[in-house]
Design an enzyme around this catalytic site. Structure first.
Site, PDB file in Angstrom:
ATOM      1  CG  ASP A 170      -1.968   0.953   1.147  1.00 40.53           C
ATOM      2  OD1 ASP A 170      -2.424   1.213   0.052  1.00 40.53           O
ATOM      3  OD2 ASP A 170      -2.688   1.174   2.071  1.00 40.53           O
ATOM      4  CG  ASN A 200      -7.907  -2.151  -5.156  1.00 39.22           C
ATOM      5  OD1 ASN A 200      -6.945  -2.950  -4.783  1.00 39.22           O
ATOM      6  ND2 ASN A 200      -8.089  -0.901  -4.365  1.00 39.22           N
TER       7      ASN A 200
END
Ligand code: IPE
Ligand code: IPE
Ligand code: MG
Length: 254
Positions: free
Chosen positions: A34, A82
């Site tokens: 991330d 996502n």
């Protein structure tokens, strides 16, 4: 720097000047990669530049993990959630991923790395799907290291899929055990992760390996994924070594 010394009685590596027992090296490390967007933002670059830098980092981290004796790595690259990002970013991510697989798979193959995909393949653009399938086929017999890429992966989606296949196979209710269900997951042939690293500071799983992480050790670092280098790998491994894993019992287990 890691220095390895192996004698009949002892097997240790030097990590950052600390002696680390090889038994305390996690077999399987999973990473929630991330912070690509924040990395780009800090440099006043478009988000896709962060994703590019992030994928460049994969090779470096896999090399470091393998050097310290880790045998399996799983990288969370794209979650089932996502897809909700802007179309341009999703398209860019698919393109970057396709190029990386195309470019890196031969090199990984030479190093004895077996590539595996966790997640759905059918929703990926054809070119990326084919690149993934080709890389898996090319590297299927390799045994030095296993690299799982979680792409269009979601823990809940995985568990639902496993239950659907159990039912489709006509498995009777009383035959459903943890081992049986584990075998129906994408990770059927992969040991559970010993250590889960999350970069960029968040303290959540974001739908990653929900079933498999029951007894994983967690490590979160504020370092953004594109900046997560060999030193950061060492720090995570050292922290892992300090943990006591009891699996519900009273005696630490290694
Ligand atoms: C991780 O970086 C990559 C993916 C989730 C695809 P992010 O894109 O989530 O980066 P941040 O969290 O916005 O910094
Ligand atoms: C988790 O990152 C997914 C990947 C790294 C692929 P996200 O950026 O999607 O997670 P949230 O939205 O912060 O939970
Ligand atoms: Mg993020």
């Amino acid at each position: 720097m890691a220095v390895r010394s192996t004698t009949a009685q002892e097997s240790r590596v030097q990590l950052n000047g600390h002696q680390v027992s090889l038994e305390a090296i996690p077999r399987h490390v999973a990473v929630i990669m991330d912070g690509n967007g924040r990395w780009a933002q800090r440099k006043h670059l478009p988000r896709l530049a962060g994703h590019r830098a992030g994928t460049e980092n994969i090779r470096r981290v896999v090399k470091a993990l393998s050097k310290y004796g880790v045998k399996v790595a799983t990288l969370y690259a794209f979650s089932t959630e996502n897809w909700s990002r802007p179309k341009e970013e999703v398209r860019g991510l698919m393109e970057i991923m396709g190029k990386v697989i195309h470019r890196e798979s031969l090199e990984f193959h030479k190093q004895g790395v077996r590539l595996q995909h966790l997640g759905r393949l059918e929703r990926l653009p054809q070119q990326l799907r084919e690149a993934v399938m080709k890389a898996i086929e090319l590297t299927q017999k390799n045994e030095v290291f296993t690299l799982c890429v979680a792409f269009d992966y979601g823990g809940r989606d995985e568990i639902i899929g496993a239950i659907q296949r159990l039912i489709a196979d006509g498995v009777p209710a009383e035959a459903v055990t943890a081992d049986l269900l584990s075998g129906y997951l994408y990770t059927g042939n992969i040991p559970d992760p010993d250590l889960i690293i999350r970069t960029a500071g968040e303290m959540r799983l974001s739908n990653f390996l929900l079933w498999q992480s029951a007894y994983s050790e967690y490590y979160s670092t504020p370092t953004l994924w594109p900046d997560f280098n060999e030193r950061e790998v060492e720090k995570a491994l050292l922290e892992y070594q300090r943990r006591q894993r009891r699996f519900g019992g009273l005696t630490p287990v290694r």
